[in-house]
Design an enzyme around this catalytic site. Structure first.
Site, mmCIF file in Angstrom:
data_model
loop_
_atom_site.group_PDB
_atom_site.id
_atom_site.type_symbol
_atom_site.label_atom_id
_atom_site.label_comp_id
_atom_site.label_asym_id
_atom_site.label_seq_id
_atom_site.Cartn_x
_atom_site.Cartn_y
_atom_site.Cartn_z
ATOM 1 N N ASP A 1 16.274 0.643 12.288
ATOM 2 C CA ASP A 1 15.351 1.660 12.648
ATOM 3 C C ASP A 1 15.831 2.776 13.696
ATOM 4 O O ASP A 1 14.934 3.432 14.311
ATOM 5 C CB ASP A 1 14.059 0.962 13.481
ATOM 6 C CG ASP A 1 13.279 0.050 12.472
ATOM 7 O OD1 ASP A 1 13.451 0.341 11.338
ATOM 8 O OD2 ASP A 1 12.908 -0.936 13.150
ATOM 9 N N SER B 1 0.771 -1.222 0.203
ATOM 10 C CA SER B 1 0.028 -0.080 0.157
ATOM 11 C C SER B 1 0.935 1.283 -0.017
ATOM 12 O O SER B 1 0.503 2.610 -0.569
ATOM 13 C CB SER B 1 -0.922 0.034 1.093
ATOM 14 O OG SER B 1 -0.280 0.239 2.550
ATOM 15 N N SER C 1 7.177 6.750 11.032
ATOM 16 C CA SER C 1 8.633 7.609 10.808
ATOM 17 C C SER C 1 9.199 7.317 9.706
ATOM 18 O O SER C 1 9.336 6.055 9.201
ATOM 19 C CB SER C 1 9.536 7.502 12.070
ATOM 20 O OG SER C 1 8.881 7.472 13.428
ATOM 21 N N HIS D 1 8.931 3.311 8.790
ATOM 22 C CA HIS D 1 8.514 2.583 10.048
ATOM 23 C C HIS D 1 7.389 2.706 10.638
ATOM 24 O O HIS D 1 7.081 4.035 11.066
ATOM 25 C CB HIS D 1 9.851 2.589 10.962
ATOM 26 C CG HIS D 1 9.652 1.437 11.991
ATOM 27 N ND1 HIS D 1 10.005 0.267 12.113
ATOM 28 C CD2 HIS D 1 9.260 1.699 13.465
ATOM 29 C CE1 HIS D 1 9.820 -0.310 13.253
ATOM 30 N NE2 HIS D 1 9.509 0.589 14.178
ATOM 31 N N ASN E 1 13.608 4.305 4.658
ATOM 32 C CA ASN E 1 12.618 3.548 5.041
ATOM 33 C C ASN E 1 11.496 4.094 5.806
ATOM 34 O O ASN E 1 11.671 5.165 6.308
ATOM 35 C CB ASN E 1 13.233 2.450 6.297
ATOM 36 C CG ASN E 1 12.099 1.509 6.778
ATOM 37 O OD1 ASN E 1 11.328 0.941 6.041
ATOM 38 N ND2 ASN E 1 12.468 1.114 7.957
ATOM 39 N N MET F 1 10.842 -6.404 4.471
ATOM 40 C CA MET F 1 10.943 -7.210 5.877
ATOM 41 C C MET F 1 12.255 -7.624 6.222
ATOM 42 O O MET F 1 12.373 -8.384 6.906
ATOM 43 C CB MET F 1 9.846 -8.214 6.033
ATOM 44 C CG MET F 1 8.390 -7.619 6.059
ATOM 45 S SD MET F 1 8.171 -6.377 7.142
ATOM 46 C CE MET F 1 8.261 -7.374 8.518
ATOM 47 N N ARG F 2 13.199 -7.461 5.234
ATOM 48 C CA ARG F 2 14.630 -8.166 5.709
ATOM 49 C C ARG F 2 15.591 -7.370 6.144
ATOM 50 O O ARG F 2 15.790 -6.290 5.405
ATOM 51 C CB ARG F 2 15.292 -8.909 4.204
ATOM 52 C CG ARG F 2 14.142 -9.834 3.780
ATOM 53 C CD ARG F 2 13.874 -11.219 4.630
ATOM 54 N NE ARG F 2 15.220 -12.014 5.004
ATOM 55 C CZ ARG F 2 15.129 -13.237 6.096
ATOM 56 N NH1 ARG F 2 13.982 -13.374 6.499
ATOM 57 N NH2 ARG F 2 15.862 -13.650 6.387
HETATM 58 N N1 NHR Z 1 18.308 -2.792 7.683
HETATM 59 C C1 NHR Z 1 19.112 -2.019 8.271
HETATM 60 N N2 NHR Z 1 20.525 -2.205 8.340
HETATM 61 N N3 NHR Z 1 18.709 -1.030 8.927
HETATM 62 C C2 NHR Z 1 17.473 -0.497 8.876
HETATM 63 O O1 NHR Z 1 16.819 0.406 9.698
HETATM 64 C C3 NHR Z 1 16.411 -1.431 8.310
HETATM 65 C C4 NHR Z 1 17.052 -2.510 7.509
HETATM 66 C C5 NHR Z 1 16.108 -3.425 6.998
HETATM 67 C C6 NHR Z 1 14.681 -3.035 6.905
HETATM 68 C C7 NHR Z 1 12.746 -1.790 7.866
HETATM 69 C C8 NHR Z 1 12.621 -2.318 9.393
HETATM 70 C C9 NHR Z 1 10.992 -1.616 9.733
HETATM 71 O O2 NHR Z 1 10.679 -0.546 9.234
HETATM 72 C C10 NHR Z 1 14.335 -2.215 7.778
HETATM 73 C C11 NHR Z 1 15.138 -1.061 8.364
HETATM 74 C C12 NHR Z 1 12.556 -6.043 9.239
HETATM 75 C C13 NHR Z 1 13.135 -6.322 10.511
HETATM 76 C C14 NHR Z 1 13.157 -7.923 10.901
HETATM 77 O O3 NHR Z 1 13.407 -8.128 11.939
HETATM 78 C C15 NHR Z 1 13.219 -5.384 11.310
HETATM 79 C C16 NHR Z 1 13.027 -4.082 10.871
HETATM 80 C C17 NHR Z 1 12.855 -3.670 9.691
HETATM 81 C C18 NHR Z 1 12.290 -4.755 8.873
HETATM 82 N N4 NHR Z 1 13.071 -8.834 9.983
HETATM 83 C C19 NHR Z 1 13.318 -10.338 9.895
HETATM 84 C C20 NHR Z 1 14.914 -10.513 9.652
HETATM 85 O O4 NHR Z 1 15.477 -11.564 10.172
HETATM 86 C C21 NHR Z 1 12.483 -10.977 9.456
HETATM 87 C C22 NHR Z 1 10.978 -10.744 9.802
HETATM 88 C C23 NHR Z 1 10.118 -11.476 8.816
HETATM 89 O O5 NHR Z 1 10.478 -11.905 7.726
HETATM 90 O O6 NHR Z 1 8.971 -11.429 9.113
HETATM 91 O O7 NHR Z 1 15.594 -9.875 8.507
HETATM 92 O O8 NHR Z 1 10.498 -2.308 10.555
HETATM 93 C C1 GAR Z 2 3.465 -0.385 6.807
HETATM 94 O O1 GAR Z 2 2.944 -0.021 7.882
HETATM 95 C C2 GAR Z 2 5.085 -0.211 6.903
HETATM 96 O O2 GAR Z 2 5.268 0.828 7.771
HETATM 97 C C3 GAR Z 2 5.349 -1.582 7.497
HETATM 98 O O3 GAR Z 2 4.918 -2.413 7.258
HETATM 99 C C4 GAR Z 2 3.765 -1.927 6.438
HETATM 100 C C5 GAR Z 2 3.823 -2.422 4.939
HETATM 101 O O4 GAR Z 2 2.557 -2.076 4.290
HETATM 102 N N1 GAR Z 2 6.930 -1.762 7.506
HETATM 103 C C6 GAR Z 2 7.491 -2.595 8.300
HETATM 104 O O5 GAR Z 2 6.884 -3.307 9.310
HETATM 105 C C7 GAR Z 2 8.892 -2.811 7.951
HETATM 106 N N2 GAR Z 2 9.439 -3.904 8.896
HETATM 107 P P1 GAR Z 2 2.539 -1.995 2.906
HETATM 108 O O6 GAR Z 2 3.053 -3.174 2.367
HETATM 109 O O7 GAR Z 2 0.924 -2.126 2.619
HETATM 110 O O8 GAR Z 2 3.262 -0.795 2.537
#
Ligand code: NHR
Ligand code: GAR
Length: 232
Positions: free
Chosen positions: A154, A22, A145, A118, A116, A99-100
């Site tokens: 984050d 979205s 944010s 968040h 990003n 999500m990685r």
């Molecule tokens: N990478 C870095 N180095 N720094 C950031 O600030 C990042 C990043 C990668 C993604 C998005 C972040 C969010 O907005 C993001 C920011 C995934 C996880 C996580 O734990 C955490 C934060 C965010 C995205 N991922 C797991 C992992 O093992 C998998 C979780 C799953 O597949 O559901 O990578 O929230």
């Molecule tokens: C959004 O709320 C985004 O901020 C969050 O996931 C949703 C994705 O929705 N991001 C994370 O949690 C990253 N780890 P979308 O696919 O509909 O944009």
């Protein structure tokens, strides 16, 4: 270099997704309506079958899947992602529900142009399941944010935030939906600021037009609305 070539250099964006898309859709809509002068060169998903890919195809944007499960290590996944992104030569790399967690080599390669969104008012609730955790904490407000991505997950410098109230009877789902409305408003705006060259980072804080915005860390509907007429 002519004007057209300069614009091409200035405005290329690659969007990384993992799910619903979205936020990607909000970015596509902003480009379409002229609110975001950008060219989305590719959408890359870490998940095969992510609904975000269908949204991109519908919009005529090239899509790629780089399935993290097909790589033995995170570094190899990151390298494959980097090769695909670099083939598009973007000015900005935008995470939209990606999500990685990305490794340091990736982060360093795109330093200063990796953004990003968040779903929390950082530094509160980094990581996953932010809406449930916000409810659990008893916070009166929650939000989203947009930040530059750094090694600390984050934890990078915050470009813009938007707050929403937590309401009686909220569930993680109802709260997420309220936050999402704000995400769709602030993400295209933040990307526009970046592509327009209006953002800089000083001492870990983001400046807009060289100024520290007094509202930094809080919602600021005024600024957002004056720059970006609401289109619903
Ligand atoms: N990478 C870095 N180095 N720094 C950031 O600030 C990042 C990043 C990668 C993604 C998005 C972040 C969010 O907005 C993001 C920011 C995934 C996880 C996580 O734990 C955490 C934060 C965010 C995205 N991922 C797991 C992992 O093992 C998998 C979780 C799953 O597949 O559901 O990578 O929230
Ligand atoms: C959004 O709320 C985004 O901020 C969050 O996931 C949703 C994705 O929705 N991001 C994370 O949690 C990253 N780890 P979308 O696919 O509909 O944009």
């Amino acid at each position: 270099m002519n004007q057209h070539e300069q614009n091409q250099l200035r405005c290329g964006v690659v969007v990384l997704v993992s799910g619903r898309g979205s936020n990607l859709q909000a970015i596509i809509n902003a480009v379409r309506s002229g609110r975001l002068p950008a060219e989305i060169r590719a959408v890359i998903s870490s998940e095969p079958g992510a609904p975000a890919l269908a949204r991109a195809r519908t919009a005529g944007i090239p899509t790629y899947t780089i399935d993290h499960r097909e790589f033995a290590t995170r570094e190899q996944f990151d390298q494959a992602l980097m090769r695909r992104i670099d083939a598009c030569n973007p000015r900005a790399v935008v995470l939209a529900g990606f999500m990685r967690i990305l490794g340091n080599a990736f982060i360093d390669h795109y330093a200063g142009r990796l953004i990003n969104i968040h779903p929390s008012l950082l530094p509160a609730f980094p990581g996953l399941n932010t809406h449930a955790r916000a409810l659990q904490s008893g916070a009166s407000h929650h939000g989203a944010s947009v930040h530059f991505v750094t090694h600390e997950v984050d934890g990078g410098p915050i470009i813009i935030q938007a707050a929403v109230p937590v309401l009686p009877g909220d569930t993680p789902e109802t709260l997420a939906e309220r936050v999402l409305g704000e995400e769709h408003r602030i993400y295209p705006l933040a990307i526009r600021w970046f592509l327009d060259g209006r953002l800089s980072v000083e001492g870990g804080r983001v400046l807009l037009d060289g100024q520290q915005r007094p509202e930094q860390g809080l919602t600021h509907q005024e600024t957002a609305h004056s720059d970006t007429p609401e289109t619903g």
